[in-house]
Design an enzyme around this catalytic site. Structure first.
Site, PDB file in Angstrom:
ATOM      1  N   ASP A  76       0.847  -1.198   0.000  1.00 33.41           N
ATOM      2  CA  ASP A  76       0.000   0.000   0.000  1.00 33.41           C
ATOM      3  C   ASP A  76       0.876   1.240   0.000  1.00 33.41           C
ATOM      4  O   ASP A  76       2.065   1.195   0.346  1.00 33.41           O
ATOM      5  CB  ASP A  76      -0.964   0.004   1.177  1.00 33.41           C
ATOM      6  CG  ASP A  76      -0.248   0.125   2.520  1.00 33.41           C
ATOM      7  OD1 ASP A  76       0.781  -0.557   2.709  1.00 33.41           O
ATOM      8  OD2 ASP A  76      -0.717   0.887   3.387  1.00 33.41           O
ATOM      9  N   GLU A 138       0.171  -0.725   5.868  1.00 33.57           N
ATOM     10  CA  GLU A 138       1.206  -0.096   6.677  1.00 33.57           C
ATOM     11  C   GLU A 138       1.024   1.414   6.736  1.00 33.57           C
ATOM     12  O   GLU A 138       1.251   2.036   7.774  1.00 33.57           O
ATOM     13  CB  GLU A 138       2.586  -0.450   6.119  1.00 33.57           C
ATOM     14  CG  GLU A 138       3.745  -0.091   7.040  1.00 33.57           C
ATOM     15  CD  GLU A 138       4.207   1.352   6.921  1.00 33.57           C
ATOM     16  OE1 GLU A 138       4.846   1.854   7.860  1.00 33.57           O
ATOM     17  OE2 GLU A 138       3.938   1.973   5.872  1.00 33.57           O
TER      18      GLU A 138
END
Length: 437
Positions: A76, A138
């Site tokens: 991500d 994250e």
């Protein structure tokens, strides 16, 4: 490397921003793309989701008598921000002057591809067991990571864990990250009125909320810019060659703006607390009416020494703000996020193998141990879950990467060295038995 770069560019084209306000099907696309890359290298792959964004787990069993290594990265990315701030479209990767530009090109899709490059260097048959864990949230706090580790931790247990989400010291000098600051983030809400009133008719005896809030925020530092909260932990960083000129160049500090605080620069960056106001809710200048504002709030980021307890720090911050709120204004301090710091005992055969692998890849240049002022809470989560494993925090970034900012980029020459170092590390670790590791 040309194929590794091509695959990295394909990953970068997927706008896998994990913030809720963005299209989360793109995060799903990114997870599937990572899964396909790992399957192509012969790994047994599954996509897991435990209440959050999808993570990818891939596994190759260890040859008999060999240790197992877990390789971490995240797929991500941060929001791109205003496209106008970029010199090229954030999700259309482009190479300029030896750097690959694009959101996620470095943080952390290059980390994903460094792991895959290391597997390819061994023709998909590394001399150690390999678990690959590629997280999908994250950048929004890894909220489901604890559950993933609880429910799937048996798939990730290893003798060493390589977490590829940090930085190198500079171009040409590799680094192991051995300390990380912890963090808390708070929202400070101040109210002085139950409704707005005319600033001419009531200004003077009646305080407005913005002025009260500004005074609260100003109390967090003394006149020299030193953090003014009492009781926060702090320490001294290792001595490396880092001067004010380099700090100014890397940070973009404007001419005439002073460097604040005291102590060595690296201590201020890595091991001492820092407080920054990162957002304010109040009427904007262009739309402000001539009234006393009844309520205002600010988001404040507090970076903590690696060994500071975040909850104790929150108590200290809250108590300080309550004491320093002027004129009896109503104040509320809400904990928005928290994460522990990390300090590695970076000694032993695995760390020796890592340092030697870096030196191999960088033509004999020895790596340095560095701290990072930012917070990576998942590192502490892995250290807690796998206390016997050596934690190696590595990275693909350099001081000009501009991760999270406009024109994020990856130095392709350094990236190749990162890939070589990880491939060599797997070979070096294969000479250790699990007990020695």
């Amino acid at each position: 490397m040309p194929q590794v770069q091509s695959d990295l560019e394909q990953l970068t084209r997927i706008p896998s921003v994990s913030l809720d306000s963005f299209d989360q099907t793109q995060v799903d696309r990114s997870a599937e793309a990572v899964a396909q890359l790992l399957r192509a290298e012969g790994l047994d792959v599954q996509i897991v989701r435990e209440g959050g964004r999808p993570a990818v787990i891939g596994r190759l069993a260890a040859p008999e008598g060999a240790p197992t290594i877990t390789l971490y990265a995240h797929h991500d990315v941060q929001p791109p921000g205003d496209d106008a701030d970029w010199d090229s479209a954030p999700f259309e990767p482009v190479v300029r002057d030896g750097r690959l530009y694009g959101r996620g090109a470095a943080d952390d899709k290059a980390g994903v591809m460094a792991h895959i490059a290391a597997l390819r260097a061994h023709d998909g048959r590394p001399p150690v067991g390999v678990n690959v864990f590629v997280e999908g949230e994250e950048e929004v706090g890894s909220d489901s990571l604890a559950t993933i580790l609880q429910r799937h931790g048996d798939l990730l247990a290893a003798d060493a864990i390589v977490l590829a989400d940090s930085t190198n010291w500079q171009i040409g000098v590799p680094a192991l990250t051995t300390t990380l600051r912890g963090m808390i983030r708070v929202v400070v809400s101040v109210r002085t009125l139950d409704h707005s009133v005319h600033s001419g008719m009531y200004g003077g005896p009646v305080p407005d909320a913005i002025t009260a809030l500004v005074r609260v925020l100003a109390s967090l530092h003394d006149d020299d810019g030193e953090v003014a909260l009492q009781g926060l932990a702090g320490g001294d960083a290792a001595e490396l060659d880092f001067d004010e000129e380099r700090l100014r160049e890397e940070s973009g500090l404007l001419e005439g703006v002073q460097v604040i605080g005291s102590g060595s620069l690296l201590s201020r960056l890595w091991t001492r607390p820092a407080i920054s106001t990162i957002g304010i809710d109040a009427p904007g200048v262009d739309v402000a009416s001539n009234t006393l504002v009844p309520a205002a709030r600010a988001k404040v980021s507090i970076r903590l020494a690696p060994d500071q307890d975040p909850r104790k720090a929150y108590d200290l911050v809250r108590d300080h703000i309550v004491r320093h709120t002027p004129w009896g204004a109503q104040v509320e301090v809400t904990l928005d996020d928290e994460g522990p710091g990390f300090a590695a005992d970076a000694e032993g055969p695995i760390y020796d193998a890592a340092r030697a692998s870096f030196a191999d890849a960088w033509d004999g240049t020895q790596p340095v141990d560095v701290g990072v002022g930012g917070s990576i809470p998942f590192v502490a989560a892995f250290a807690e879950k796998f206390p016997e494993a050596a934690i190696l925090v590595t990275g693909v970034e350099d001081p000009d990467t501009r991760a999270h900012g406009a024109n994020e980029s990856l130095h392709l020459g350094e990236f190749e060295r990162v890939c070589i170092a990880e491939a060599v590390l797997l070979e070096r670790l294969a000479t250790l038995t699990p007990k020695e590791a």
